[in-house]
Enzyme design. Structure first.
Site, short mmCIF file in Angstrom:
data_model
loop_
_atom_site.label_atom_id
_atom_site.label_comp_id
_atom_site.label_asym_id
_atom_site.label_seq_id
_atom_site.Cartn_x
_atom_site.Cartn_y
_atom_site.Cartn_z
N HIS A 130 0.84 -1.21 0.00
CA HIS A 130 0.00 0.00 0.00
C HIS A 130 0.87 1.26 0.00
CE1 HIS A 130 -3.20 -2.79 1.25
NE2 HIS A 130 -4.03 -1.88 0.78
N LYS A 134 -0.64 4.99 4.59
CA LYS A 134 -1.53 4.05 5.29
C LYS A 134 -1.12 3.94 6.77
CE LYS A 134 -3.78 -0.44 4.86
NZ LYS A 134 -5.08 0.16 5.25
N1 LIG Z 1 -12.75 -1.04 2.94
C1 LIG Z 1 -12.24 -0.54 1.82
O1 LIG Z 1 -12.64 -0.89 0.69
C2 LIG Z 1 -11.17 0.50 1.92
C3 LIG Z 1 -10.77 0.92 3.15
N2 LIG Z 1 -9.89 1.94 3.29
C4 LIG Z 1 -9.66 2.41 4.65
O2 LIG Z 1 -10.42 3.59 4.82
C5 LIG Z 1 -9.78 4.46 5.76
C6 LIG Z 1 -9.60 5.83 5.12
O3 LIG Z 1 -8.72 5.73 4.03
P1 LIG Z 1 -8.27 7.05 3.21
O4 LIG Z 1 -9.46 7.80 2.74
O5 LIG Z 1 -7.25 6.59 2.26
O6 LIG Z 1 -7.56 7.88 4.39
P2 LIG Z 1 -7.36 9.46 4.49
O7 LIG Z 1 -6.30 9.67 5.52
O8 LIG Z 1 -7.17 10.04 3.13
O9 LIG Z 1 -8.76 9.98 5.05
C7 LIG Z 1 -9.20 9.79 6.36
C8 LIG Z 1 -9.95 11.05 6.75
O10 LIG Z 1 -10.58 10.83 8.02
C9 LIG Z 1 -10.55 12.08 8.69
N3 LIG Z 1 -10.83 11.94 10.12
C10 LIG Z 1 -9.97 11.91 11.18
N4 LIG Z 1 -10.66 11.81 12.32
C11 LIG Z 1 -11.99 11.77 11.98
C12 LIG Z 1 -13.19 11.68 12.73
N5 LIG Z 1 -13.18 11.63 14.05
N6 LIG Z 1 -14.35 11.62 12.04
C13 LIG Z 1 -14.38 11.70 10.71
N7 LIG Z 1 -13.27 11.82 9.97
C14 LIG Z 1 -12.09 11.85 10.60
C15 LIG Z 1 -9.18 12.65 8.38
O11 LIG Z 1 -9.15 14.04 8.59
C16 LIG Z 1 -9.07 12.28 6.89
O12 LIG Z 1 -9.61 13.31 6.09
C17 LIG Z 1 -8.49 3.73 6.14
O13 LIG Z 1 -8.72 3.04 7.35
C18 LIG Z 1 -8.25 2.75 5.01
O14 LIG Z 1 -7.53 1.62 5.41
C19 LIG Z 1 -9.34 2.55 2.20
C20 LIG Z 1 -9.66 2.15 0.95
C21 LIG Z 1 -10.60 1.09 0.70
O1 LIG Z 2 -5.66 2.13 3.23
C1 LIG Z 2 -5.94 1.81 2.05
O2 LIG Z 2 -5.62 2.51 1.08
C2 LIG Z 2 -6.69 0.55 1.83
N1 LIG Z 2 -7.17 -0.05 2.87
C3 LIG Z 2 -7.95 -1.22 2.89
C4 LIG Z 2 -7.23 -2.32 3.64
O3 LIG Z 2 -6.63 -2.04 4.71
O4 LIG Z 2 -7.29 -3.48 3.23
C5 LIG Z 2 -8.45 -1.62 1.53
C6 LIG Z 2 -7.54 -1.31 0.38
O5 LIG Z 2 -6.56 -2.30 0.29
C7 LIG Z 2 -6.94 0.09 0.45
#
Ligand SMILES: NC(=O)C1=CN([C@@H]2O[C@H](COP(=O)(O)OP(=O)(O)OC[C@H]3O[C@@H](n4cnc5c(N)ncnc54)[C@H](O)[C@@H]3O)[C@@H](O)[C@H]2O)C=CC1
Ligand SMILES: O=C(O)C1=N[C@H](C(=O)O)C[C@H](O)C1
Length: 233
Positions: A130, A134
């Site tokens: 990743h 992350k």
């Molecule tokens: N399940 C899936 O398909 C996927 C999961 N993810 C996960 O999603 C999460 C977010 O990923 P990204 O958008 O890449 O991260 P990012 O860091 O770009 O965005 C996270 C956002 O959450 C905000 N934040 C912090 N505290 C908060 C609160 N108390 N309430 C609401 N927002 C708050 C931050 O300011 C930031 O804007 C990660 O845990 C990642 O692993 C990411 C991609 C796909």
């Molecule tokens: O943090 C990410 O970017 C992603 N998080 C998810 C994970 O922890 O598996 C899903 C995806 O791989 C991207």
């Protein structure tokens, strides 16, 4: 639908674009815990940070707003959230990965684990790669893949950077700038190697899956998974 985006980072912004194209309205966008009235939303989509997920999800459940969460790295509290959801007759979906491709890959991984279970010549490992921003390691997807293998083989647990053994699945987590998410399952013997791999080219698949899950969840009560949403049997 009126959607609340809890977390407006890389994923929140990607989800916004897809939700608008599908005719939805974004009524809340939050990047912190500043006061907002979640009751204004028909559904909430949480892609925030591990330390905020449980509070975001619980707030939705307590206000009878269906919620889906893709945030990873908080799963030690999953059972607690499920209990709250059942107690309040709420609606909740968590998925470590919302993309259709990865959910098919999850099923393929389980089938392969069943086939390899009785064959002793191969050592198993999982690798995830990743982007460098992350926060958690291993990825939620890698943990789901390991759990899929454990449920279908003699393996007992996963460990980050462990050596291979009969009971342990070693997971390695690499961080390389800009990589949206790559997961590889590898079975290696002295004579050959069997590998299955999913490579995300961008975040659109995760975001589309999250919006489809939110559309599916509205009007339901209970705790569901992407297998229910995608009808993958
Ligand atoms: N399940 C899936 O398909 C996927 C999961 N993810 C996960 O999603 C999460 C977010 O990923 P990204 O958008 O890449 O991260 P990012 O860091 O770009 O965005 C996270 C956002 O959450 C905000 N934040 C912090 N505290 C908060 C609160 N108390 N309430 C609401 N927002 C708050 C931050 O300011 C930031 O804007 C990660 O845990 C990642 O692993 C990411 C991609 C796909
Ligand atoms: O943090 C990410 O970017 C992603 N998080 C998810 C994970 O922890 O598996 C899903 C995806 O791989 C991207």
């Amino acid at each position: 639908m009126k959607i609340a985006l809890l977390g407006y980072g890389r994923m929140g912004k990607e989800i916004e674009q897809i939700a608008l194209k599908r005719g939805h309205q974004i009524v809340i966008k939050t990047s912190d815990q500043e006061g907002y009235d979640i009751s204004n939303a028909d559904v909430a989509i949480d892609f925030s940070v591990p330390s905020a997920a449980v509070s975001n999800i619980s707030n939705c459940i307590n206000h009878q707003v269906p919620v889906i969460s893709g945030t990873t790295g908080w799963l030690e509290q999953y059972d607690q959230v499920v209990s709250l959801c059942n107690q309040k007759k709420g609606a909740f979906i968590y998925a470590s990965n919302f993309s259709l491709g990865v959910n098919i890959f999850f099923e393929l991984n389980k089938q392969l684990a069943k086939m390899m279970n009785t064959i002793e010549d191969y050592s198993l490992s999982i690798e995830e790669i990743h982007h460098t921003q992350k926060l958690d390691a291993p990825s939620g997807t890698a943990i789901s893949l390991a759990e899929g293998i454990i449920a279908n083989s003699a393996k007992k647990k996963w460990e980050l950077d462990a050596s291979n053994s009969d009971e342990i699945i070693p997971i390695s987590a690499k961080r390389i700038p800009e990589v949206p998410g790559t997961h590889t399952i590898c079975y290696e013997s002295d004579v050959d190697q069997i590998e299955i791999k999913h490579t995300a080219h961008n975040r659109k698949g995760f975001a589309l899956g999250a919006v489809v899950a939110a559309e599916w969840l509205v009007g339901k009560t209970g705790v569901y998974t992407m297998k229910d949403v995608l009808n993958l049997g």
